[in-house]
Design a protein around this motif. Structure first.
Motif, short mmCIF file in Angstrom:
data_model
loop_
_atom_site.label_atom_id
_atom_site.label_comp_id
_atom_site.label_asym_id
_atom_site.label_seq_id
_atom_site.Cartn_x
_atom_site.Cartn_y
_atom_site.Cartn_z
N SER A 129 0.84 -1.19 0.00
CA SER A 129 0.00 0.00 0.00
C SER A 129 0.88 1.24 0.00
CB SER A 129 -0.92 0.00 1.24
OG SER A 129 -0.16 0.19 2.42
N ASP A 130 0.24 2.38 -0.19
CA ASP A 130 0.93 3.66 -0.11
C ASP A 130 0.58 4.32 1.23
OD1 ASP A 130 2.04 3.50 -2.71
OD2 ASP A 130 0.10 4.09 -3.55
N VAL A 131 1.39 5.26 1.61
CA VAL A 131 1.12 6.01 2.84
C VAL A 131 1.36 7.48 2.57
CG1 VAL A 131 3.49 5.77 3.73
CG2 VAL A 131 1.60 6.09 5.33
N ILE A 166 1.50 4.21 10.71
CA ILE A 166 1.52 2.83 11.20
C ILE A 166 2.08 1.94 10.10
CG2 ILE A 166 0.13 0.94 12.11
CD1 ILE A 166 -2.02 3.16 12.77
N VAL A 167 3.12 1.20 10.41
CA VAL A 167 3.69 0.27 9.43
C VAL A 167 3.44 -1.15 9.94
CG1 VAL A 167 5.74 -0.48 8.18
CG2 VAL A 167 5.48 1.94 8.82
N LEU A 198 -6.35 -6.57 6.57
CA LEU A 198 -5.28 -5.57 6.58
C LEU A 198 -5.27 -4.76 5.28
CD1 LEU A 198 -2.37 -7.61 8.24
CD2 LEU A 198 -3.79 -5.80 9.27
N LEU A 199 -5.53 -5.41 4.16
CA LEU A 199 -5.61 -4.70 2.88
C LEU A 199 -6.74 -3.67 2.91
CD1 LEU A 199 -4.98 -7.61 0.35
CD2 LEU A 199 -3.52 -5.60 0.68
N ASN A 200 -7.87 -4.05 3.47
CA ASN A 200 -9.03 -3.15 3.52
C ASN A 200 -8.73 -1.92 4.37
OD1 ASN A 200 -10.60 -4.77 1.88
ND2 ASN A 200 -11.59 -5.84 3.57
N ILE A 214 -1.51 4.27 7.02
CA ILE A 214 -1.11 2.88 7.26
C ILE A 214 -0.34 2.36 6.05
CG2 ILE A 214 -1.88 0.51 7.59
CD1 ILE A 214 -4.17 1.49 9.24
N LEU A 215 0.88 1.90 6.29
CA LEU A 215 1.68 1.27 5.25
C LEU A 215 1.69 -0.23 5.51
CD1 LEU A 215 3.66 1.52 2.82
CD2 LEU A 215 5.51 1.60 4.51
N LEU A 216 1.25 -1.00 4.53
CA LEU A 216 1.22 -2.46 4.65
C LEU A 216 2.38 -3.05 3.85
CD1 LEU A 216 -0.39 -4.81 5.86
CD2 LEU A 216 -1.73 -4.88 3.74
N VAL A 217 3.14 -3.91 4.51
CA VAL A 217 4.35 -4.50 3.91
C VAL A 217 4.26 -6.01 4.04
CG1 VAL A 217 6.88 -4.57 4.00
CG2 VAL A 217 5.65 -2.48 4.67
#
Length: 298
Positions: A9-11, A51-52, A67-69, A77-80
């Protein structure tokens, strides 16, 4: 093997962002607890943060979708995702390195676990303390222990001042890892979690930072609910028990705090850890009771 992480995702990096909250999610985590943990971070009263969340290898589809939603709904929120289960140290080191490279005004690194719950004012109180106490580099806080239903079953009362924290450190981890806020200056000086350790990495980290002269403190406020599940006393295992034993002796060495009492405690705890779960449970409760009696808050 080199750890590989991919951004999912982007933040939005506002100029006011000075705090990064880091959390790792694993295959064994429960989706309802992950949701509670994330919601507790989303609802923080302090707003100048991102939040990462690092997905450490495989997780169930329910958690991934969840988490994607939330990362699509919220721009802080950055999802890695990691290509494999690398462990907490590798995940946290990635967040540190990414933050130093991408968040210009970053000052603080805060920890969170995927089965715990932060109080709404946790980050605000910790940032406020660090802003007014420039000599403190590592700040923890008290916590409530909750069971699988979220009911409070205990609490941890920890020493507040640096001298007391260091005095206790050869015997026990006197900073709760899921509660910490760390100045980024610590990481700018090159310190990182040990990626060869799959557990007890925080204990070794505190010993290294204490030996380097960094100052510690704990807030007396209980700002986190720590999940103590039914198999908590069984999950220690031989590997964690041995690593804790090694961490105690390593701490004694680097802090020059060898003593008969510290050495005896290390051997007693190792012996107790290897006993049946019910014995470990009793020993844990006794240790917490004695610590709570010994620690005096102003």
């Amino acid at each position: 093997m080199t750890s590989k992480f991919t951004l999912l995702s982007d933040v939005h990096l506002r100029s006011s962002v000075d705090t990064v909250i880091a959390m790792a999610v694993y295959a064994g985590d429960k989706s309802v607890w992950v949701e509670e943990a994330v919601n507790s971070l989303v609802c923080q009263t302090y707003e100048n943060h991102i939040i990462v969340i690092v997905i450490d290898g495989y997780v169930h589809d329910e958690i991934l979708t969840q988490l994607l939603n939330v990362s699509r709904l919220l721009d802080n929120i950055l999802l890695v995702r990691g290509d494999a289960n690398r462990g907490l140290s590798a995940c946290m080191n990635f967040v540190v390195n990414w933050s130093l490279s991408n968040v210009a005004g970053v000052k603080y690194f805060c920890r969170m676990d995927a089965d715990d719950i932060s109080a709404p004012q946790r980050i605000e109180k910790q940032v406020s303390f660090l802003e007014t106490h420039p000599k403190i580099s590592i700040l923890g806080c008290g916590l409530f222990e909750v069971n699988e239903q979220g009911e409070i079953v205990g609490h941890r009362k920890l020493p507040q001042k640096h001298g007391e924290i260091i005095r206790y450190l050869p015997k026990r981890c006197s900073i709760n890892h899921p509660t910490v806020a760390i100045r980024m200056n610590v990481f700018k000086r090159g310190f990182r979690y040990r990626e060869n350790l799959m557990n007890t990495q925080d204990y070794f980290f505190w010993a290294d930072l204490a030996a380097a002269g960094f100052k510690f403190a704990n807030l007396s406020d209980e700002l986190l609910k720590f999940r103590r599940v039914n198999d908590f006393y069984k999950r220690r295992g031989l590997s964690k028990s041995i690593n804790e034993f090694k961490a105690r002796f390593y701490t004694m060495k680097v802090l020059k705090r060898y003593s008969f009492g510290n050495i005896l405690y290390a051997f007693v705890v190792l012996t107790m850890r290897l006993m049946p779960g019910r014995i470990v449970k009793l020993a844990y409760k006794l240790d917490r009771y004695l610590l709570n009696k010994k620690v005096v808050h102003d």
